[in-house]
Design a protein around this motif. Structure first.
Motif, short mmCIF file in Angstrom:
data_model
loop_
_atom_site.label_atom_id
_atom_site.label_comp_id
_atom_site.label_asym_id
_atom_site.label_seq_id
_atom_site.Cartn_x
_atom_site.Cartn_y
_atom_site.Cartn_z
N GLY A 8 4.74 -60.76 -10.83
CA GLY A 8 3.99 -61.96 -10.97
C GLY A 8 2.51 -61.53 -11.62
O GLY A 8 1.98 -60.90 -10.71
N ASP A 10 0.12 -64.27 -12.47
CA ASP A 10 -0.38 -65.49 -12.75
C ASP A 10 -1.74 -65.66 -12.47
O ASP A 10 -2.41 -66.49 -12.90
CB ASP A 10 0.53 -66.48 -11.90
CG ASP A 10 1.95 -66.56 -12.39
OD1 ASP A 10 2.08 -67.53 -13.24
OD2 ASP A 10 2.93 -65.79 -11.87
N HIS A 11 -2.35 -64.61 -11.80
CA HIS A 11 -3.85 -64.57 -11.53
C HIS A 11 -4.55 -63.68 -12.07
O HIS A 11 -3.95 -62.22 -12.23
CB HIS A 11 -4.17 -64.82 -10.07
CG HIS A 11 -5.49 -65.07 -9.59
ND1 HIS A 11 -6.56 -64.37 -10.02
CD2 HIS A 11 -5.95 -66.34 -9.05
CE1 HIS A 11 -7.65 -64.94 -9.61
NE2 HIS A 11 -7.26 -66.17 -9.07
N THR A 33 7.28 -61.44 -14.73
CA THR A 33 6.41 -62.26 -14.17
C THR A 33 7.15 -63.69 -14.94
O THR A 33 8.24 -63.33 -15.81
CB THR A 33 5.12 -62.41 -15.07
OG1 THR A 33 4.34 -63.40 -14.44
CG2 THR A 33 5.11 -62.67 -16.57
N PRO A 37 2.67 -67.03 -18.47
CA PRO A 37 1.17 -67.34 -17.72
C PRO A 37 0.25 -67.16 -18.79
O PRO A 37 0.30 -66.41 -19.62
CB PRO A 37 1.04 -66.47 -16.59
CG PRO A 37 2.00 -65.28 -16.86
CD PRO A 37 3.23 -65.84 -17.70
N THR A 39 -2.61 -65.60 -18.17
CA THR A 39 -3.03 -64.50 -18.12
C THR A 39 -2.23 -63.28 -18.83
O THR A 39 -2.68 -62.30 -18.78
CB THR A 39 -2.97 -63.99 -16.59
OG1 THR A 39 -1.59 -64.07 -16.35
CG2 THR A 39 -3.67 -64.66 -15.72
N ALA A 71 1.37 -63.40 -8.17
CA ALA A 71 2.25 -64.67 -8.82
C ALA A 71 1.21 -65.91 -8.27
O ALA A 71 0.27 -65.81 -7.50
CB ALA A 71 3.42 -64.70 -8.08
N VAL A 72 1.93 -66.92 -8.41
CA VAL A 72 1.56 -68.15 -8.04
C VAL A 72 1.30 -68.04 -6.46
O VAL A 72 2.33 -67.65 -5.88
CB VAL A 72 2.33 -69.53 -8.41
CG1 VAL A 72 1.74 -70.93 -7.63
CG2 VAL A 72 2.35 -69.58 -9.93
N PRO A 162 -4.27 -73.20 -15.27
CA PRO A 162 -2.68 -73.81 -15.18
C PRO A 162 -2.49 -74.87 -14.16
O PRO A 162 -3.22 -75.20 -13.21
CB PRO A 162 -2.03 -72.44 -14.61
CG PRO A 162 -3.06 -71.64 -13.92
CD PRO A 162 -4.30 -71.83 -14.46
#
Length: 333
Positions: A8, A10-11, A33, A37, A39, A71-72, A162
């Motif tokens: 992940g 995502d950030h 991931t 995303p 990123t 991740a999220v 997102p």
């Protein structure tokens, strides 16, 4: 050599998590991931030689010691549990989880497997001024710490965010998310192993088109004689040349320390500005060379099965208090 992989990305915090481990000599074995995303382009630019892999293959690889998770937020707990049950230690982005049920499940998996579940609280672990402040507090430079005031403003950049960023169930709420940084610092600097959340509040004052977003939050904490005030928000103005004017004031019985972590508006250029005032000193210190020991310590902990980077109990407590503050603010506890 310690080898790590990411599950992940995502950030954007994954950039610092991975780069700081690489700087300590670790090897980046691969990443997985979900989807594409925002990123991803920045990630592949920074880490062009790191391959995208199958998640199951990374978890099954016996040569991978550590899993990074960015991740999220609502998905991080399940990934951490899967990693620990695959024999891997974990470094998660904050928040490491978004509900108390997730935290209980993580604790059960960690106790069952004996693996490390750590959270890179980057507002402490990726800020050299925090390293220097911790040293000064440990040396007794301001006496016993009795209060911290942590301010965590952030730039919204709504157009680049997102969908999950505006979904309360997915990001966990402003106190669970960015408030957890400040709770970590309060516990650490006051030497507290527990605290009571006396007040917590969240609101959306400036973003009605995003009703799931909480753009303001505050927390009041107490642990014995130690007191804490926390304010977090998504209001950083466009003219500020960085994402947020993060500040921390540490009040002791014999002095105080103020950190201007990322900028000193109208003052000295650069980052990591530390102000120390006590009975003998009244000065501003450039703390930018103080280092980031968390990453080397975590590598040592993986090798030696120790807890020098951050005690496991502290990680649990920081997230528990952040989630409880969020629940109190929303009237669910």
């Amino acid at each position: 050599m310690i080898r790590f992989a990411a599950l992940g990305i995502d950030h954007r915090h994954i950039f610092g998590m991975a780069a700081n481990l690489l700087a300590e000599g670790a090897d980046f074995a691969g990443y997985w991931t979900d989807g594409t995303p925002e990123t991803l382009a920045g990630f592949t630019k920074r880490f062009p030689n790191v391959s995208r892999c199958d998640k199951a293959a990374l978890l099954a690889d016996p040569d991978i010691d550590l899993i990074l998770i960015s991740a999220v937020p609502a998905d991080r707990a399940d990934l951490a549990i899967a990693a620990m049950r695959s024999g891997k230690d974990v470094m998660s982005d904050k928040p490491g989880c978004t509900t108390l049920a997730q935290l209980d499940a993580i604790r059960a998996a960690q106790e069952e497997t004996g693996r490390i579940w750590s959270i890179d609280f980057s507002e402490r672990f990726e800020v050299p001024a925090m390293t220097r402040a911790a040293e000064l507090v440990a040396e007794g430079a301001i006496g016993r710490v009795v209060q911290t005031t942590g301010l965590g403003p952030h730039r919204l950049n709504a157009a680049t965010r997102p969908d999950w960023f505006f979904d309360r169930a997915r990001y966990g709420g402003i106190l669970t998310d960015i408030g957890s940084h400040q709770i970590d610092q309060f516990l650490f600097l006051t030497g507290s192993t527990d605290a009571t959340v006396l007040r917590a509040y969240v609101a959306n004052y400036a973003n009605p088109i995003h009703p799931g977003l909480q753009d303001f939050g505050e927390i009041v904490l107490q642990s014995g004689d130690a007191h804490g005030y926390i304010r977090v928000d998504w209001y950083t103005p466009d003219a500020l040349p960085t994402w947020g004017d993060g500040r921390l004031t540490i009040l002791g019985t014999e002095g105080y320390i103020e950190l201007r972590k990322y900028i000193d508006v109208g003052g000295t250029k650069g980052t990591d500005h530390l102000i120390l005032v006590n009975g003998a000193r009244c000065e501003k210190v450039d703390a930018s060379d103080a280092g980031l020991p968390y990453f080397a310590r975590l590598i040592d902990d993986i090798r030696n099965r120790t807890e020098t980077a951050m005690p496991q109990a502290h990680t649990y407590k920081a997230m528990e208090l952040a989630i409880r503050a969020q629940m109190l603010a929303e009237g669910t506890t």
